[in-house]
Design a protein around this motif. Structure first.
Motif, PDB file in Angstrom:
ATOM      1  N   THR A  20     -14.161   4.696  -0.172  1.00 22.18           N
ATOM      2  CA  THR A  20     -13.180   5.695   0.228  1.00 22.18           C
ATOM      3  C   THR A  20     -12.160   5.145   1.214  1.00 22.18           C
ATOM      4  O   THR A  20     -11.116   5.735   1.411  1.00 22.18           O
ATOM      5  CB  THR A  20     -13.857   6.939   0.847  1.00 22.18           C
ATOM      6  OG1 THR A  20     -14.721   6.499   1.878  1.00 22.18           O
ATOM      7  CG2 THR A  20     -14.620   7.727  -0.193  1.00 22.18           C
ATOM      8  N   ASN A  21     -12.466   4.020   1.828  1.00 16.33           N
ATOM      9  CA  ASN A  21     -11.509   3.429   2.761  1.00 16.33           C
ATOM     10  C   ASN A  21     -10.409   2.654   2.055  1.00 16.33           C
ATOM     11  O   ASN A  21      -9.435   2.259   2.669  1.00 16.33           O
ATOM     12  CB  ASN A  21     -12.233   2.486   3.726  1.00 16.33           C
ATOM     13  CG  ASN A  21     -12.882   3.253   4.857  1.00 16.33           C
ATOM     14  OD1 ASN A  21     -12.473   4.365   5.154  1.00 16.33           O
ATOM     15  ND2 ASN A  21     -13.887   2.673   5.457  1.00 16.33           N
ATOM     16  N   TYR A  22     -10.596   2.435   0.774  1.00 15.84           N
ATOM     17  CA  TYR A  22      -9.603   1.650   0.067  1.00 15.84           C
ATOM     18  C   TYR A  22      -8.519   2.557  -0.499  1.00 15.84           C
ATOM     19  O   TYR A  22      -8.775   3.677  -0.893  1.00 15.84           O
ATOM     20  CB  TYR A  22     -10.262   0.848  -1.055  1.00 15.84           C
ATOM     21  CG  TYR A  22     -11.116  -0.256  -0.515  1.00 15.84           C
ATOM     22  CD1 TYR A  22     -10.564  -1.520  -0.314  1.00 15.84           C
ATOM     23  CD2 TYR A  22     -12.435  -0.032  -0.164  1.00 15.84           C
ATOM     24  CE1 TYR A  22     -11.332  -2.535   0.211  1.00 15.84           C
ATOM     25  CE2 TYR A  22     -13.209  -1.057   0.357  1.00 15.84           C
ATOM     26  CZ  TYR A  22     -12.663  -2.305   0.541  1.00 15.84           C
ATOM     27  OH  TYR A  22     -13.416  -3.301   1.066  1.00 15.84           O
ATOM     28  N   LEU A  29       2.078   1.174  -2.079  1.00 20.71           N
ATOM     29  CA  LEU A  29       3.527   1.022  -2.233  1.00 20.71           C
ATOM     30  C   LEU A  29       4.277   1.994  -1.326  1.00 20.71           C
ATOM     31  O   LEU A  29       5.355   1.677  -0.820  1.00 20.71           O
ATOM     32  CB  LEU A  29       3.927   1.236  -3.693  1.00 20.71           C
ATOM     33  CG  LEU A  29       3.406   0.145  -4.653  1.00 20.71           C
ATOM     34  CD1 LEU A  29       3.747   0.492  -6.093  1.00 20.71           C
ATOM     35  CD2 LEU A  29       3.956  -1.224  -4.293  1.00 20.71           C
ATOM     36  N   ALA A  30       3.682   3.177  -1.092  1.00 18.01           N
ATOM     37  CA  ALA A  30       4.323   4.169  -0.231  1.00 18.01           C
ATOM     38  C   ALA A  30       4.439   3.660   1.209  1.00 18.01           C
ATOM     39  O   ALA A  30       5.353   4.036   1.941  1.00 18.01           O
ATOM     40  CB  ALA A  30       3.551   5.480  -0.272  1.00 18.01           C
ATOM     41  N   GLN A  31       3.509   2.814   1.615  1.00 23.91           N
ATOM     42  CA  GLN A  31       3.511   2.326   2.996  1.00 23.91           C
ATOM     43  C   GLN A  31       3.982   0.881   3.107  1.00 23.91           C
ATOM     44  O   GLN A  31       3.990   0.293   4.185  1.00 23.91           O
ATOM     45  CB  GLN A  31       2.086   2.426   3.573  1.00 23.91           C
ATOM     46  CG  GLN A  31       1.578   3.843   3.620  1.00 23.91           C
ATOM     47  CD  GLN A  31       0.139   3.895   4.105  1.00 23.91           C
ATOM     48  OE1 GLN A  31      -0.138   3.701   5.277  1.00 23.91           O
ATOM     49  NE2 GLN A  31      -0.782   4.119   3.197  1.00 23.91           N
ATOM     50  N   LEU A  32       4.382   0.345   1.956  1.00 22.80           N
ATOM     51  CA  LEU A  32       4.689  -1.083   1.916  1.00 22.80           C
ATOM     52  C   LEU A  32       5.865  -1.448   2.823  1.00 22.80           C
ATOM     53  O   LEU A  32       5.839  -2.475   3.497  1.00 22.80           O
ATOM     54  CB  LEU A  32       4.975  -1.493   0.473  1.00 22.80           C
ATOM     55  CG  LEU A  32       4.941  -2.992   0.178  1.00 22.80           C
ATOM     56  CD1 LEU A  32       3.601  -3.595   0.554  1.00 22.80           C
ATOM     57  CD2 LEU A  32       5.221  -3.249  -1.288  1.00 22.80           C
ATOM     58  N   VAL A  36       5.809  -4.225   5.728  1.00 22.84           N
ATOM     59  CA  VAL A  36       6.699  -5.395   5.731  1.00 22.84           C
ATOM     60  C   VAL A  36       7.465  -5.476   7.052  1.00 22.84           C
ATOM     61  O   VAL A  36       7.651  -6.559   7.608  1.00 22.84           O
ATOM     62  CB  VAL A  36       7.673  -5.331   4.533  1.00 22.84           C
ATOM     63  CG1 VAL A  36       8.757  -6.392   4.642  1.00 22.84           C
ATOM     64  CG2 VAL A  36       6.907  -5.520   3.229  1.00 22.84           C
ATOM     65  N   GLU A  37       7.886  -4.314   7.575  1.00 17.71           N
ATOM     66  CA  GLU A  37       8.590  -4.311   8.855  1.00 17.71           C
ATOM     67  C   GLU A  37       7.728  -4.896   9.969  1.00 17.71           C
ATOM     68  O   GLU A  37       8.205  -5.665  10.803  1.00 17.71           O
ATOM     69  CB  GLU A  37       9.013  -2.886   9.229  1.00 17.71           C
ATOM     70  CG  GLU A  37      10.348  -2.501   8.615  1.00 17.71           C
ATOM     71  CD  GLU A  37      10.696  -1.050   8.895  1.00 17.71           C
ATOM     72  OE1 GLU A  37      10.349  -0.568   9.985  1.00 17.71           O
ATOM     73  OE2 GLU A  37      11.307  -0.416   8.025  1.00 17.71           O
ATOM     74  N   GLN A  38       6.466  -4.494   9.979  1.00 16.38           N
ATOM     75  CA  GLN A  38       5.539  -5.017  10.990  1.00 16.38           C
ATOM     76  C   GLN A  38       5.403  -6.527  10.875  1.00 16.38           C
ATOM     77  O   GLN A  38       5.387  -7.243  11.867  1.00 16.38           O
ATOM     78  CB  GLN A  38       4.151  -4.376  10.833  1.00 16.38           C
ATOM     79  CG  GLN A  38       4.124  -2.883  11.071  1.00 16.38           C
ATOM     80  CD  GLN A  38       4.392  -2.516  12.519  1.00 16.38           C
ATOM     81  OE1 GLN A  38       3.875  -3.125  13.434  1.00 16.38           O
ATOM     82  NE2 GLN A  38       5.230  -1.524  12.713  1.00 16.38           N
ATOM     83  N   ALA A  48      -3.771   1.586  10.737  1.00  8.69           N
ATOM     84  CA  ALA A  48      -3.365   2.413   9.599  1.00  8.69           C
ATOM     85  C   ALA A  48      -2.808   1.570   8.457  1.00  8.69           C
ATOM     86  O   ALA A  48      -2.873   1.969   7.305  1.00  8.69           O
ATOM     87  CB  ALA A  48      -2.323   3.426  10.047  1.00  8.69           C
ATOM     88  N   LEU A  49      -2.237   0.423   8.794  1.00  4.02           N
ATOM     89  CA  LEU A  49      -1.633  -0.409   7.758  1.00  4.02           C
ATOM     90  C   LEU A  49      -2.566  -1.527   7.296  1.00  4.02           C
ATOM     91  O   LEU A  49      -2.228  -2.280   6.396  1.00  4.02           O
ATOM     92  CB  LEU A  49      -0.308  -0.999   8.262  1.00  4.02           C
ATOM     93  CG  LEU A  49       0.820   0.017   8.451  1.00  4.02           C
ATOM     94  CD1 LEU A  49       2.052  -0.657   9.021  1.00  4.02           C
ATOM     95  CD2 LEU A  49       1.171   0.702   7.142  1.00  4.02           C
ATOM     96  N   GLN A  50      -3.724  -1.601   7.913  1.00  3.74           N
ATOM     97  CA  GLN A  50      -4.646  -2.656   7.499  1.00  3.74           C
ATOM     98  C   GLN A  50      -5.199  -2.399   6.096  1.00  3.74           C
ATOM     99  O   GLN A  50      -5.548  -3.334   5.381  1.00  3.74           O
ATOM    100  CB  GLN A  50      -5.780  -2.798   8.512  1.00  3.74           C
ATOM    101  CG  GLN A  50      -5.318  -3.671   9.671  1.00  3.74           C
ATOM    102  CD  GLN A  50      -6.331  -3.753  10.796  1.00  3.74           C
ATOM    103  OE1 GLN A  50      -7.447  -3.306  10.648  1.00  3.74           O
ATOM    104  NE2 GLN A  50      -5.918  -4.320  11.903  1.00  3.74           N
TER     105      GLN A  50
END
Ligand SMILES: [Zn+2]
Length: 83
Positions: A20-22, A29-32, A36-38, A48-50
């Motif tokens: 469920t963590n995956y 793609l929604a958070q990509l 990338v900015e980070q 959150a982005l890990q």
């Protein structure tokens, strides 16, 4: 001794519960762009982005998107940055 249907279901539920963590490709793609900015600013990847990072390691298709976005943004930065 054969597994009962109930026992099998419990095993399957446990196996899926660990997943469920995956996140899936859509969420990745929604958070990509955030991810990338980070990476571009060299900041530590927030928790959150890990999940995005983990997904990219497992998914060549999203990794390709990520690399394309990274390259595009990097070139944009170089064009707009101080020379
Ligand atoms: Zn993916």
């Amino acid at each position: 001794m054969a597994l009962t249907r109930d026992a099998l279901r419990k095993i399957l539920d446990a196996a899926f519960a660990t997943k469920t963590n995956y996140i899936g490709c859509d969420e990745c793609l929604a958070q990509l762009d955030q991810y990338v900015e980070q990476v571009l600013v060299g900041k530590e990847i927030p928790e959150a982005l890990q999940l995005v990072q983990e997904h990219l390691e497992d998914c060549p298709e999203c990794e390709e998107e990520y690399l394309a976005l990274l390259t595009a943004l990097r070139e944009g930065l170089e064009e707009n940055g101080p020379s």
